[in-house]
Design a protein around this motif. Structure first.
Motif, PDB file in Angstrom:
ATOM      1  N   LEU A 255     -10.823  -7.738 -31.458  1.00 54.12           N
ATOM      2  CA  LEU A 255     -11.779  -7.051 -32.334  1.00 54.12           C
ATOM      3  C   LEU A 255     -13.099  -7.808 -32.360  1.00 54.12           C
ATOM      4  O   LEU A 255     -14.175  -7.212 -32.299  1.00 54.12           O
ATOM      5  CB  LEU A 255     -11.235  -6.969 -33.772  1.00 54.12           C
ATOM      6  N   LEU A 258     -14.931  -7.210 -29.122  1.00 53.12           N
ATOM      7  CA  LEU A 258     -15.558  -5.878 -29.100  1.00 53.12           C
ATOM      8  C   LEU A 258     -16.888  -5.914 -29.847  1.00 53.12           C
ATOM      9  O   LEU A 258     -17.878  -5.340 -29.411  1.00 53.12           O
ATOM     10  CB  LEU A 258     -14.630  -4.831 -29.737  1.00 53.12           C
ATOM     11  N   ILE A 282      -3.297  -1.517 -35.439  1.00 50.69           N
ATOM     12  CA  ILE A 282      -4.732  -1.293 -35.315  1.00 50.69           C
ATOM     13  C   ILE A 282      -5.191  -1.180 -33.858  1.00 50.69           C
ATOM     14  O   ILE A 282      -6.243  -0.591 -33.583  1.00 50.69           O
ATOM     15  CB  ILE A 282      -5.479  -2.457 -36.024  1.00 50.69           C
ATOM     16  N   TRP A 285      -6.369   1.990 -32.633  1.00 45.44           N
ATOM     17  CA  TRP A 285      -7.518   2.596 -33.287  1.00 45.44           C
ATOM     18  C   TRP A 285      -8.781   1.779 -33.244  1.00 45.44           C
ATOM     19  O   TRP A 285      -9.709   2.017 -33.997  1.00 45.44           O
ATOM     20  CB  TRP A 285      -7.150   2.975 -34.732  1.00 45.44           C
ATOM     21  N   THR A 286      -8.830   0.803 -32.341  1.00 46.34           N
ATOM     22  CA  THR A 286     -10.108   0.169 -32.092  1.00 46.34           C
ATOM     23  C   THR A 286     -10.908   1.133 -31.213  1.00 46.34           C
ATOM     24  O   THR A 286     -10.368   2.099 -30.687  1.00 46.34           O
ATOM     25  CB  THR A 286      -9.908  -1.163 -31.346  1.00 46.34           C
ATOM     26  N   SER A 287     -12.206   0.872 -31.070  1.00 44.31           N
ATOM     27  CA  SER A 287     -13.048   1.720 -30.219  1.00 44.31           C
ATOM     28  C   SER A 287     -13.571   0.897 -29.067  1.00 44.31           C
ATOM     29  O   SER A 287     -14.437   0.059 -29.286  1.00 44.31           O
ATOM     30  CB  SER A 287     -14.242   2.276 -31.007  1.00 44.31           C
ATOM     31  N   PRO A 288     -13.086   1.094 -27.868  1.00 43.69           N
ATOM     32  CA  PRO A 288     -11.997   1.994 -27.495  1.00 43.69           C
ATOM     33  C   PRO A 288     -10.632   1.397 -27.838  1.00 43.69           C
ATOM     34  O   PRO A 288     -10.564   0.211 -28.173  1.00 43.69           O
ATOM     35  CB  PRO A 288     -12.172   2.090 -25.976  1.00 43.69           C
ATOM     36  N   ALA A 289      -9.596   2.228 -27.726  1.00 37.86           N
ATOM     37  CA  ALA A 289      -8.235   1.753 -27.982  1.00 37.86           C
ATOM     38  C   ALA A 289      -7.925   0.594 -27.050  1.00 37.86           C
ATOM     39  O   ALA A 289      -8.337   0.578 -25.886  1.00 37.86           O
ATOM     40  CB  ALA A 289      -7.239   2.884 -27.778  1.00 37.86           C
ATOM     41  N   ALA A 332      -7.524   1.990 -23.392  1.00 36.23           N
ATOM     42  CA  ALA A 332      -8.835   2.359 -22.855  1.00 36.23           C
ATOM     43  C   ALA A 332      -9.849   1.220 -22.753  1.00 36.23           C
ATOM     44  O   ALA A 332     -10.988   1.441 -22.365  1.00 36.23           O
ATOM     45  CB  ALA A 332      -9.430   3.485 -23.704  1.00 36.23           C
TER      46      ALA A 332
ATOM     47  N   ALA B 226      -5.868   6.902 -39.341  1.00 32.09           N
ATOM     48  CA  ALA B 226      -6.889   6.897 -38.301  1.00 32.09           C
ATOM     49  C   ALA B 226      -6.878   8.207 -37.512  1.00 32.09           C
ATOM     50  O   ALA B 226      -7.937   8.766 -37.196  1.00 32.09           O
ATOM     51  CB  ALA B 226      -6.676   5.700 -37.368  1.00 32.09           C
ATOM     52  N   LEU B 255     -12.101   4.449 -38.921  1.00 29.64           N
ATOM     53  CA  LEU B 255     -11.800   3.990 -37.564  1.00 29.64           C
ATOM     54  C   LEU B 255     -11.716   5.184 -36.614  1.00 29.64           C
ATOM     55  O   LEU B 255     -12.223   5.140 -35.496  1.00 29.64           O
ATOM     56  CB  LEU B 255     -10.452   3.252 -37.519  1.00 29.64           C
ATOM     57  N   GLY B 256     -11.051   6.230 -37.081  1.00 32.62           N
ATOM     58  CA  GLY B 256     -10.943   7.441 -36.262  1.00 32.62           C
ATOM     59  C   GLY B 256     -12.303   8.062 -35.990  1.00 32.62           C
ATOM     60  O   GLY B 256     -12.560   8.540 -34.885  1.00 32.62           O
ATOM     61  N   LEU B 258     -15.188   6.433 -35.898  1.00 28.75           N
ATOM     62  CA  LEU B 258     -15.886   5.565 -34.943  1.00 28.75           C
ATOM     63  C   LEU B 258     -15.466   5.921 -33.519  1.00 28.75           C
ATOM     64  O   LEU B 258     -16.294   5.986 -32.608  1.00 28.75           O
ATOM     65  CB  LEU B 258     -15.578   4.090 -35.224  1.00 28.75           C
ATOM     66  N   GLU B 259     -14.158   6.149 -33.353  1.00 28.17           N
ATOM     67  CA  GLU B 259     -13.668   6.480 -32.015  1.00 28.17           C
ATOM     68  C   GLU B 259     -14.136   7.878 -31.585  1.00 28.17           C
ATOM     69  O   GLU B 259     -14.530   8.082 -30.433  1.00 28.17           O
ATOM     70  CB  GLU B 259     -12.138   6.382 -31.994  1.00 28.17           C
ATOM     71  N   ARG B 262     -17.588   7.404 -30.442  1.00 27.31           N
ATOM     72  CA  ARG B 262     -17.690   6.690 -29.169  1.00 27.31           C
ATOM     73  C   ARG B 262     -17.398   7.608 -27.984  1.00 27.31           C
ATOM     74  O   ARG B 262     -18.138   7.610 -26.997  1.00 27.31           O
ATOM     75  CB  ARG B 262     -16.730   5.499 -29.148  1.00 27.31           C
ATOM     76  N   ILE B 282      -9.692  -5.239 -42.316  1.00 23.85           N
ATOM     77  CA  ILE B 282     -10.168  -4.788 -41.018  1.00 23.85           C
ATOM     78  C   ILE B 282     -11.602  -4.239 -41.063  1.00 23.85           C
ATOM     79  O   ILE B 282     -12.299  -4.224 -40.041  1.00 23.85           O
ATOM     80  CB  ILE B 282      -9.192  -3.710 -40.478  1.00 23.85           C
ATOM     81  N   TRP B 285     -14.249  -6.082 -39.456  1.00 23.09           N
ATOM     82  CA  TRP B 285     -14.141  -6.327 -38.025  1.00 23.09           C
ATOM     83  C   TRP B 285     -14.098  -5.094 -37.161  1.00 23.09           C
ATOM     84  O   TRP B 285     -13.702  -5.129 -36.008  1.00 23.09           O
ATOM     85  CB  TRP B 285     -12.940  -7.246 -37.757  1.00 23.09           C
ATOM     86  N   SER B 287     -16.292  -2.217 -35.144  1.00 24.78           N
ATOM     87  CA  SER B 287     -17.575  -2.318 -34.424  1.00 24.78           C
ATOM     88  C   SER B 287     -18.340  -1.026 -34.608  1.00 24.78           C
ATOM     89  O   SER B 287     -17.952  -0.018 -34.049  1.00 24.78           O
ATOM     90  CB  SER B 287     -17.329  -2.541 -32.928  1.00 24.78           C
TER      91      SER B 287
END
Lengths: 340, 340
Positions: A255, A258, A282, A285-289, A332, B226, B255-256, B258-259, B262, B282, B285, B287
Motif C-alpha cells: 500500500l 502504491l 484488503i 481492493w487496492t487500486s489496482p488489486a 492487477a 468494497a 476503496l471500491g 477509487l478502483e 482508476r 486503512i 493508506w 492512494s
C-alpha cells in the motif's frame, strides 16, 4: 442460590424428570456431593451427558475456553488469525479469549494469573519471541500452547505453526522475472526477523537462478507497515536507475509503495509492478488489486487451534513445527515492464 | 486455597472490616456456606454488592470475562471494536471472549448456554438487530448487555452506544460543497439500515441548505463493502453528466470507488473527489489517502464496556442511548472540481 439450578434450569428439570429423582439430587450429582447412591449418580450423569453437560463441570472446565494472545491488535493480520481460532473453537463449543500484550514482548504477570484462573484448554500465542519465563509459567501450569509464527523464528522446544517464507519470496520474484522485469527492488521486513531474511533469500535465489545479479542498493528493510513501504518505496523509486518492479514484502508495505508511486506520477502496473505478501482481505481492493503471496494466516490459526484441541494423553507432547505453504495470487498490480 | 480469598483479597478485607466480621465469615457468605447468621449474611452481601461483587460468584466469576459478539469478523470494523473492548476490559483485569455469530442474526442457542456457564460481567453486542428471544434470554439470566450500534437503529428498551450518522453525512457533503462541487453522488449503505438513511438525509440537507437540488439518479445504495462501492461507483461514473465528487458512505465503499475511478482512467482527486466514512486504519493508506468521516468505533466500544463495568445496584438499569460525535478528517482524496 443453588448454582447448578441457576445455570441450566430447564435441562436440570428435564434430567430430574427423566431420571425420576428430585432436582436437588441432580444438583448434588453436578456438585459432586457424596451422599447420592452410586446407581442414581450413574443414571443422572449419563442423562446430563446426553443433554449436553460436559463431564467435570463446576469450575473452569464447564465453559471451555481457548486463549489467543497478540502483540498488536491493530494489524489486519490479527483479524485473520482470530477468525481461524474462532472458527475451530466454535465447532468444539469453546469460547475464545483475546488478549493484547501491547508493546511488551509478552503479556504481563497478571495475564498468567488470569489464565490460570480461566483454565483454558490451551493458548495460541500470535508472536514468536517467547520469553523463557512465559514458557516456564505455561509449562509449570500444564497449560498447552502453540505459537503462530509468521515470523519464521520458532523456538525448537515450542510447538509452532508457520508458513514457507523462503518459497514465498522466490515465487514473488520469479513471477516478476517471468513478466520480463530485470531491475526488481525488494522491501523486506525488519532485519532481525527470520521471515524477512527468508523472503529476501528467496528473492535473491530467484534472481541468481535467472542469471541476474542481486544488487544491494535495491534491497530495503521496512517495518511490515504501510509507512515503511512508503518510505522505502520512495527510496527505491528515487533510484537513479529506477527498478521497474518492487516486491513489497507485505500487503501493507505494498500500500505504501502504491502511494509512493502515485505521488511520483507513476502508474501501477504500467510504469511499475508491485507484489505484496500476505493476501489480506484488503489486497483485493487496492487500486489496482494487488498481486501478492498468500500467507495462509487463517489456516495457520486453525491448525494451531486444532493442535491444542486434539485429544491426547496429558503427557504426549505437541508436534514441534508445522509449516503451511504459500501461494502466489496474481491480480492487477503486475505487468511486463514499460518498453525502455 | 480459599477461592473467595484468592479472588478479591483487598476488597474482602475491607468488607470484613466494614461488616465487623472475620474474613472467613465473608468468605463463607461468598461460598454460600450455611452456618452464617441470616443478619450477618445480609449485611455482608449488601457490602459485597456495594463493593462491586456481583452476586453468585464462586465459579466463572473469579476470572472475570466480558463477551463481545460480532455478526462478521471479516470487516475492519470488528478489529476497531475489539480493540476498544479489550482496552477497557484489560484495565479491569477482565478477559475478553469473542464470538462470531456468522450469517445468523444472533448467536445460536448453544451460545447463550456457554455464556451462562461463563458468567461474564456483561455482553457487548456489535449488531443492532436483536431478536426478542436473545434479549429475553439475557434479561432472564440477569446478564447485562450493551449494543454497539453503528447502524443507528437502537431498540428503545436496550442500552446502546451509537454515533451521529446524520451529522456525519452532513459534514461530508458540506466539505465537498465548500470545495466547489455541485454534482455530488452518494453511495449510502443498505436501504434497510437506519444509519444509511441518516447519512443520506444529512447529504440531502447539506445540498438543500446550499441551494442545490438533490438528484435521485445520484443516489446509490451499497452494501458497505468494497464490492458495492465498486459497482455503485461504476454506475455513478457512467452517468451522462458525471458527478465530480462521490460521498462513498464507508471507507470500504470508498476503496471500491477509487478502483472504479482508476479503471476509467480518472485521477483522484484531480478528476474526482471521494469521501469515505469510518476512518479505518486503512484510510490513511489508500492512494490517495482518504478524506473521511471519523466514526469513533473504538471509543464506542470503550464506552459500551465501561457501561457494563460500572458499579451499580443489581436493579439500576443501564442508560438507554449514548451517541458519540463524528468528525470530518480531511486528507488527499478531495479537491476542487476540474475546470469544466
Amino acid at each position: 442460590m443453588n448454582r447448578a439450578d441457576d445455570e441450566g434450569r430447564v435441562t436440570l428439570s428435564d434430567v430430574a424428570r427423566e431420571a425420576e429423582v428430585s432436582i436437588s439430587t441432580v444438583s448434588k450429582v453436578l456438585n459432586g456431593h457424596s451422599h447420592v447412591a452410586a446407581s442414581t449418580r450413574e443414571r443422572v450423569e449419563e442423562l446430563l451427558l446426553r443433554h449436553g453437560y460436559p463431564r467435570g463441570r463446576r469450575a473452569g472446565a464447564d465453559a471451555p475456553l481457548i486463549e489467543i494472545v497478540f502483540h498488536q491488535l491493530d494489524s489486519p493480520w490479527a483479524m485473520e488469525l482470530l477468525r481461524g481460532v474462532e472458527a475451530v473453537a466454535a465447532v468444539r463449543g469453546a469460547g475464545v479469549v483475546v488478549t493484547h500484550s501491547g508493546s511488551r514482548h509478552a503479556p504481563g504477570p497478571e495475564w498468567i494469573e488470569a489464565v490460570v484462573r480461566r483454565r483454558p484448554l490451551g493458548v495460541v500465542l500470535a508472536f514468536s519471541s517467547l520469553s523463557p519465563e512465559l514458557k516456564q509459567q505455561l509449562w509449570s501450569r500444564s497449560i498447552p500452547f502453540v505459537v503462530i509464527d509468521p515470523a519464521g523464528d520458532p523456538d525448537l522446544d515450542v510447538p509452532s505453526v508457520g508458513s514457507a517464507n523462503w518459497a514465498g519470496g522466490l515465487a514473488a520474484t520469479r513471477h516478476l522475472i517471468e513478466q520480463g522485469h530485470r531491475r526488481i527492488g525488494i522491501i523486506t521486513g525488519p532485519e532481525d526477523m527470520l521471515c524477512s531474511l527468508a523472503r529476501l533469500d528467496g528473492y535473491r535465489s530467484a534472481l541468481t537462478m535467472a542469471g541476474l545479479e542481486p544488487e544491494a542498493s535495491l534491497v530495503e528493510f521496512g517495518d511490515f507497515h504501510a509507512e515503511g513501504g512508503y518510505l522505502c518505496g520512495g527510496r527505491l523509486l528515487a533510484h537513479e536507475e529506477r527498478p521497474t518492479a518492487v516486491f513489497a514484502g507485505s500487503d501493507l508495505q505494498a500500500l505504501g509503495v502504491l502511494e509512493a508511486a502515485r505521488v511520483r506520477g507513476l502508474r501501477v502496473p504500467e510504469d511499475l509492478s508491485v507484489v505484496g505478501y500476505d493476501d489480506l482481505e484488503i489486497a483485493k481492493w487496492t487500486s489496482p488489486a494487488l498481486t501478492t503471496v498468500r500467507q495462509p494466516l487463517r489456516e495457520m490459526a486453525e491448525e494451531a487451534t486444532r493442535l491444542l484441541l486434539r485429544p491426547r494423553d496429558d503427557k504426549s507432547p505437541l508436534p514441534t513445527r508445522l509449516e503451511l505453504s504459500t501461494t502466489l495470487v496474481v491480480r492487477a498490480s503486475t505487468a511486463p515492464p514499460p518498453q525502455g
